[in-house]
Write a protein that holds these residues in place. Structure first.
Motif, short mmCIF file in Angstrom:
data_model
loop_
_atom_site.label_atom_id
_atom_site.label_comp_id
_atom_site.label_asym_id
_atom_site.label_seq_id
_atom_site.Cartn_x
_atom_site.Cartn_y
_atom_site.Cartn_z
N GLU A 57 63.75 -2.69 53.83
CA GLU A 57 62.38 -2.49 53.36
C GLU A 57 62.34 -1.19 52.54
O GLU A 57 62.11 -0.12 53.08
CB GLU A 57 61.44 -2.40 54.56
N PRO A 58 62.55 -1.28 51.22
CA PRO A 58 62.56 -0.06 50.42
C PRO A 58 61.19 0.61 50.31
O PRO A 58 61.10 1.80 50.07
CB PRO A 58 63.05 -0.51 49.05
N TYR A 59 60.11 -0.17 50.49
CA TYR A 59 58.77 0.40 50.44
C TYR A 59 57.81 -0.52 51.18
O TYR A 59 58.12 -1.67 51.46
CB TYR A 59 58.31 0.59 48.99
N ARG A 60 56.66 0.03 51.51
CA ARG A 60 55.56 -0.76 52.06
C ARG A 60 54.42 -0.72 51.06
O ARG A 60 54.28 0.25 50.33
CB ARG A 60 55.07 -0.18 53.39
N SER A 61 53.60 -1.74 51.07
CA SER A 61 52.42 -1.74 50.21
C SER A 61 51.24 -2.32 50.98
O SER A 61 51.42 -3.08 51.93
CB SER A 61 52.67 -2.52 48.93
N ILE A 62 50.08 -1.93 50.53
CA ILE A 62 48.85 -2.43 51.14
C ILE A 62 47.78 -2.50 50.06
O ILE A 62 47.75 -1.66 49.15
CB ILE A 62 48.39 -1.53 52.32
N ALA A 63 46.94 -3.49 50.15
CA ALA A 63 45.85 -3.64 49.18
C ALA A 63 44.88 -2.47 49.30
O ALA A 63 44.63 -1.96 50.39
CB ALA A 63 45.12 -4.95 49.41
N LYS A 64 44.35 -2.05 48.17
CA LYS A 64 43.35 -0.98 48.20
C LYS A 64 42.11 -1.44 48.95
O LYS A 64 41.47 -0.66 49.63
CB LYS A 64 43.00 -0.53 46.78
N ARG A 65 41.79 -2.71 48.79
CA ARG A 65 40.68 -3.29 49.56
C ARG A 65 41.26 -3.84 50.85
O ARG A 65 41.76 -4.97 50.89
CB ARG A 65 40.01 -4.40 48.78
N ASN A 66 41.23 -3.03 51.90
CA ASN A 66 41.78 -3.47 53.18
C ASN A 66 40.78 -3.16 54.28
O ASN A 66 39.80 -2.46 54.07
CB ASN A 66 43.13 -2.80 53.44
#
Length: 90
Positions: free
Chosen positions: A65-74
């Protein structure tokens, strides 16, 4: 075209990619839109946190897992874009 390059993070992203091999642009983003907002202060200058118009990113730098991401609208309670521990899973 030149003014477009100065109005986007493409110049700083290109420099970041050229100067440190650990750096990369998340696959959901692009060199034109990705903006690091927290940089490692060690011997390498890779990004720790970044964002684009739709997502936040955290540099994990592991093979799985080189990075994690998450939606700005969460819907994460107590969400802090500078603290990955507050990022809930979708």
């Amino acid at each position: 075209m030149v003014s477009l390059a100065w109005a986007t993070p493409v110049i700083s992203n290109a420099f970041m990619l050229l100067t440190d091999r650990a750096n990369f642009i998340p696959r959901e983003s692009s060199i034109w839109t990705f903006e690091p907002y927290e940089i490692n202060r060690g011997s390498s200058n890779y990004w720790l946190y970044g964002e684009d118009a739709h997502r936040y990113y955290y540099f994990v730098y592991t093979p799985d897992e080189p990075y994690r991401s998450i939606a700005k609208r969460n819907q994460c309670a107590g969400f802090d874009k500078r603290d990955v521990r507050t990022w809930c899973t979708p």
